[in-house]
Design an enzyme around this catalytic site. Structure first.
Site, PDB file in Angstrom:
ATOM      1  CD  GLU A  43      -2.886   1.197   2.339  1.00 11.41           C
ATOM      2  OE1 GLU A  43      -2.721   0.435   3.304  1.00 11.41           O
ATOM      3  OE2 GLU A  43      -3.810   2.007   2.269  1.00 11.41           O
ATOM      4  N   GLY A 100       2.969   2.467  10.854  1.00  6.58           N
ATOM      5  CA  GLY A 100       2.742   1.655  12.048  1.00  6.58           C
ATOM      6  C   GLY A 100       2.603   0.182  11.713  1.00  6.58           C
ATOM      7  CG  MET A 130       0.187  -3.210   4.844  1.00  5.84           C
ATOM      8  SD  MET A 130      -0.867  -1.800   4.406  1.00  5.84           S
ATOM      9  CE  MET A 130      -2.091  -2.613   3.403  1.00  5.84           C
ATOM     10  CD  GLU A 131      -4.874  -2.152   5.586  1.00  6.77           C
ATOM     11  OE1 GLU A 131      -3.917  -1.695   6.245  1.00  6.77           O
ATOM     12  OE2 GLU A 131      -5.559  -1.463   4.813  1.00  6.77           O
ATOM     13  CD  GLU A 176      -2.807  -2.056  10.620  1.00 11.34           C
ATOM     14  OE1 GLU A 176      -3.351  -2.248   9.518  1.00 11.34           O
ATOM     15  OE2 GLU A 176      -2.393  -0.928  10.987  1.00 11.34           O
ATOM     16  CD  GLU A 190      -6.326   3.278   6.677  1.00 10.36           C
ATOM     17  OE1 GLU A 190      -6.493   3.110   7.905  1.00 10.36           O
ATOM     18  OE2 GLU A 190      -5.719   2.442   5.967  1.00 10.36           O
TER      19      GLU A 190
HETATM   20  N1  TRP Z   1      -3.139   0.801   5.727  1.00 10.02           N
HETATM   21  C1  TRP Z   1      -2.111   1.042   6.709  1.00 10.02           C
HETATM   22  C2  TRP Z   1      -2.851   1.312   8.006  1.00 10.02           C
HETATM   23  O1  TRP Z   1      -3.493   2.278   8.169  1.00 10.02           O
HETATM   24  C3  TRP Z   1      -1.260   2.217   6.364  1.00 10.02           C
HETATM   25  C4  TRP Z   1       0.100   1.937   5.847  1.00 10.02           C
HETATM   26  C5  TRP Z   1       0.982   1.038   6.308  1.00 10.02           C
HETATM   27  C6  TRP Z   1       0.787   2.623   4.816  1.00 10.02           C
HETATM   28  N2  TRP Z   1       2.154   1.146   5.639  1.00 10.02           N
HETATM   29  C7  TRP Z   1       2.055   2.100   4.714  1.00 10.02           C
HETATM   30  C8  TRP Z   1       0.441   3.648   3.964  1.00 10.02           C
HETATM   31  C9  TRP Z   1       3.005   2.577   3.799  1.00 10.02           C
HETATM   32  C10 TRP Z   1       1.360   4.135   3.039  1.00 10.02           C
HETATM   33  C11 TRP Z   1       2.620   3.591   2.960  1.00 10.02           C
HETATM   34  O2  TRP Z   1      -2.951   0.538   8.855  1.00 10.02           O
HETATM   35 ZN    ZN Z   2      -5.511   1.630   8.566  1.00  9.15          ZN
END
Ligand code: TRP
Ligand code: ZN
Length: 878
Positions: free
Chosen positions: A128, A268, A270-271, A305, A327
């Site tokens: 992402e 933080g 990633m899902e 997540e 989000e």
């Molecule tokens: N979807 C992730 C979250 O909100 C966000 C995220 C994680 C992200 N790593 C990233 C967005 C790197 C941009 C780039 O939990």
């Molecule tokens: Zn998120």
């Protein structure tokens, strides 16, 4: 290769893709200096799009930094394609075909931490928003959802663990010590949810039985030396799974759920479907190494997540303009979860603090955007407090307007209607409307319009008719590209206090708290049978993300602090009071005068210490003075040195006036009971450490001994780190003690990279220690790692928050940050762009500081070869 001038893309230009990808079968062959990625795509033309002239459209895939080795269609070599910078155009042989590409990539050289990269010797991915295109040529957009299989091949001894999304369905051994595992994800997903991990990892395992009785295996993977720090994340995961069943009726859908902790990560966590990848700082926690704050952050992020599995994965986003769909909703969900697990009152205060400092500042700055932006140049720049936190507030308002029951009907309808689809914010609002029968027509302006609305409230009391009126006017400042705004639908919860501080009945039903639906530019609300002039308590519970301008006297605020039945507004009154006192002092300093803090504030903070009616957690929050960042955000013109000085003076005055009580509370709460990250215990530790913070603000040596004592006697990281931070930030600067404690801390925890982040940031952010030369020395220290976003955030982010040192009048802080970011931009544009934020706020500062900041922004802007990330931010800022 990036284009010379990155271009904006627009929401209004959205078009469905010409092709769909039904299946994506990937094979990764991982080696020490490169990897090959073979991709077999089952492509089918989008039948809903008309063919213009009888010719099939060209399949245009995107890719970045890929070396294309071969192209086949339907198992035959294919030459009818064109490869260019960032794209691969393939002439389609028919309505449906199979396209195989083989690409070579270099994960070892990937410092951007997007796509496939290495962190501490393990392979991992971050796709992402647009990272998948750094892995292979693809339709890398969230509305293209595909079934994935992934075969991972690597050396068995170096990478015994090979993971991807879904279930592992097959594995085998190869010659030369290599092995492979094949994964199959039964759910369609967009490429941004793809994940792969290969490494030498340990795991903790547990199980969860879902509400329909299915057994789910839960695994958390880390490097061996961190395996004893996974328990809290596991407990948090199980609580999250249960909560989503109880509150939203949502069950987990695969047989296995995995979390992997990595040290090098841009955000933080990633899902990714079935395989969440986390910044190790957002998973690992033990009483010895993690503060209460970190325990709570781990719980919240694990939940966030996990909740994405429904709000994000099962129902994803049509395009990145809809980012807040997943989000904002997911932050609302994790925030309610945390409120249910801990202190609801404190969670609300924490969330509002973030919103009012960071989000209001963003809304007032050059990057202001609606929660559904209309255009962007680089999507990575839009993972913002506006999309996340304001987005969550917008969902919270819908929850408030509909009530819990109809909101649940709305969420059920949304999930059922759009399961397996890529949806829009409009789909979400529509489901809420359809399920509840409520009209959210005007409410939609929250999605279109940027800026923080201001409610200007006046009141009138008629002694003869016993009528009380609240006259509420709303306005919203202009933001880039939006000069004029339509009125918002703003739910404003209010109460009225009588002279005894009791809530008055507001209507015939006797309600003592009501939501006023403010919809016009100006509205008058009349309350009858009000026997005396009341004091209004406005925006209870922070019922909308707005500012309230009401002319409270300091005595009014004192009264609310003591009496408001709404604890959020009691806290808010304490913050308004402190802010007004500090602002007055800053104004005096600007005029070359000196003003002592208003004695009423000092007395009021003393009363809070004694107040038996307050729960400990809220009491602790009320005793915290508004942060420098929050003061800066609220100031018309920011004088960084004076803000720092005035706030310190107030802190000192409170400590001096109440030294005895503060010490008594500190003593009474100092305990050696075993650590638990439970809300009641956290409240006690927080209050205790706030008291220590006040005591050590005194410029005498005596109170430092208390901090020293706590530092050495601490049985958990919360108390030890609080004591360390008190020593570093004490009024009496004892250099010897600072060095001694920092040294001791380093020796104890040097092997724990996440603890070292704290060690670095407390120094970089310290007015006493965080001079530019010291910050430079921290960057030379062996615990520093310039390739780690966490380390960069600790040192550069910590320093940029340092009012005294970063804003040094010679401009050296700004020049240093600019130097660092220009260098960093070549390696990790996402982080460079984020760390640039403090400079973009230059318009808020006093004229001399403005000039010095602008010089650096100009220098960055005129540099060659900027990333799209930094290009966008810097060009929008000046
Ligand atoms: N979807 C992730 C979250 O909100 C966000 C995220 C994680 C992200 N790593 C990233 C967005 C790197 C941009 C780039 O939990
Ligand atoms: Zn998120």
């Amino acid at each position: 290769m990036k284009e010379a001038q990155p271009k904006a893309i627009f929401l209004k230009d959205y078009q469905a893709p010409d092709f769909w990808i039904e299946r994506t079968d990937l094979t990764f062959d991982l080696f020490e200096d490169y990897a090959t990625v073979s991709s077999v795509l089952t492509v089918i033309r989008n039948q809903e799009k008309k063919i213009a002239n009888g010719n099939l459209p060209v399949l245009e895939l995107v890719g970045d930094d890929l070396e294309l080795l071969s192209v086949e269609i339907d198992n035959q070599p294919w030459t009818d394609y064109q490869e260019g910078s960032g794209f691969l155009k393939v002439t389609a042989p028919g309505e449906q075909f199979s396209l195989k590409t083989v690409c070579k990539i270099k994960p070892q050289e990937n410092t951007s931490l997007e796509g496939l990269y290495k962190s501490n010797g393990m392979f991992c991915t971050q796709c992402e928003a647009e990272g998948f295109r750094k892995i292979t040529y693809y339709l890398d957009r969230p509305d293209v959802m595909s079934l994935f299989t992934t075969k991972v091949i690597a050396d068995k001894s170096a990478y015994p663990i090979l993971l991807s999304n879904g279930n592992d369905i097959d594995r085998g051994e190869l010659e030369n010590g290599r092995h492979w595992v094949r994964w199959e994800d039964p759910f369609k997903k967009p490429s941004y949810l793809f994940a792969l991990v290969a490494g030498d990892l340990q795991c903790v395992e547990d199980h969860f039985t879902t509400m329909s009785g299915r057994e789910v295996t839960l695994r958390i993977f880390t490097e061996a030396h961190n395996i004893d720090q996974c328990d809290h994340a596991m407990v948090s995961l199980k609580k999250s799974m249960k909560w989503d069943e109880d509150v939203y009726g949502r069950e987990y859908d695969l047989d296995i759920f995995m979390i992997v902790a990595v040290d090098h990560f841009n955000m933080g966590a990633m899902e990714n479907k079935g395989l969440n990848i986390f910044n190790s700082a957002a998973v690992l926690a033990s009483p010895e190494t993690a503060t209460d704050g970190r325990f709570q952050r781990v719980e919240a992020i694990v939940a966030h997540e996990y909740f994405h599995n429904w709000s994000g994965n099962r129902v994803t986003c049509r395009d990145w303009f809809q980012l807040s769909l997943k989000e904002g909703f997911t932050v609302f969900r994790d925030s309610e979860f945390s409120a249910d697990m801990n202190s609801r009152g404190v969670k609300r205060i924490e969330d509002v603090n973030v919103l009012r400092t960071a989000q209001f500042a963003e809304d007032a700055g050059p990057m202001a955007h609606p929660i559904r932006p209309e255009s962007f140049i680089e999507i990575s720049n839009f993972y913002t407090v506006t999309i996340y936190e304001k987005g969550a507030e917008v969902v919270r308002m819908i929850h408030g307007i509909l009530g819990a029951e109809d909101f649940r009907k709305g969420s059920d309808l949304y999930f059922d209607r759009h399961d397996g689809q890529a949806a829009t914010c409009e789909d979400f609002v529509k489901a809420m409307e359809d399920a509840s029968g409520r009209d959210l027509g005007q409410f939609r302006n929250w999605y279109n319009q940027a800026g923080t609305p201001v409610l200007t409230v006046n009141d009138e009391y008629n002694e003869d008719t016993h009528q009380y009126q609240l006259i509420i006017e709303q306005s919203c400042p202009a933001t880039p590209g939006q000069d004029k705004k339509e009125p918002f639908h703003i739910p404003v919860r209010i109460g009225l206090l009588d002279g005894e501080g009791e809530d008055l009945p507001l209507n015939a039903e006797g309600d003592t708290s009501l939501v006023l639906d403010v919809k016009q530019a100006k509205e008058v609300f009349t309350f009858k049978n009000i026997e005396e002039r009341p004091l209004p308590s406005i925006l209870r519970g922070f019922s909308a993300p707005v500012r309230v301008a009401f002319d409270y006297s300091r005595d009014d605020l004192l009264f609310l602090m003591e009496n408001d039945s709404d604890h959020f507004n009691r806290w808010d009154a304490s913050q308004r009071l402190a802010t007004s006192v500090i602002e007055e002092m800053v104004a005096a300093m600007v005029a070359g005068n000196d003003v002592a803090p208003d004695a009423r504030l000092i007395t009021a903070f003393g009363s809070v210490i004694h107040d038996e009616s307050l729960d400990l957690a809220v009491k602790a929050e009320m005793l915290v003075l508004p942060s420098e960042a929050s003061l800066a955000q609220q100031a018309a013109v920011v004088y960084p040195q004076f803000i720092h000085q005035a706030r310190q003076q107030v802190k000192h005055a409170i400590a001096q006036a109440h030294q005895g009580e503060l010490e008594a509370v500190w003593r009474s709460l100092s305990s050696t009971k075993p650590y638990r990250p439970a809300a009641e215990d956290i409240a006690e530790r927080t209050l205790k450490n706030i008291c220590l913070g006040y005591l050590t603000a005194l410029d005498e040596k005596g109170t430092l001994a208390l901090a020293e004592q706590q530092y050495h006697g601490a049985t958990n990281m919360t108390d030890r780190f609080a004591a360390l931070s008190c020593v570093i930030n004490a009024g009496h600067q004892d250099r010897e003690l600072m060095d001694e404690v920092l040294d001791d801390f380093l020796k104890r925890y040097q092997d724990d990279t996440n603890v070292m982040d704290q060690w670095l940031s407390v120094q970089a952010a310290s007015p006493a220690m965080g001079s530019l030369s010291h910050v430079l020395s921290l960057m030379q220290h062996e615990v520093f790692d310039a390739s780690s976003p966490n380390k960069l955030r600790s040192v550069l982010g910590g320093f940029a928050s340092n009012m005294k040192q970063f804003h040094a009048v010679d401009g050296s802080g700004y020049a240093f940050l600019a130097d660092q970011l220009l260098d960093l931009d070549k390696k990790n544009p996402q982080i460079a762009s984020r760390l640039l934020t403090p400079l973009t706020r230059w318009r808020k500062f006093e004229p001399a500081a403005q000039e010095r900041m602008k010089v650096q922004l100009e220098r960055i802007k005129n540099s060659e070869g900027l990333s799209a990330d930094v290009y966008e931010v810097v060009n929008k800022s000046i």
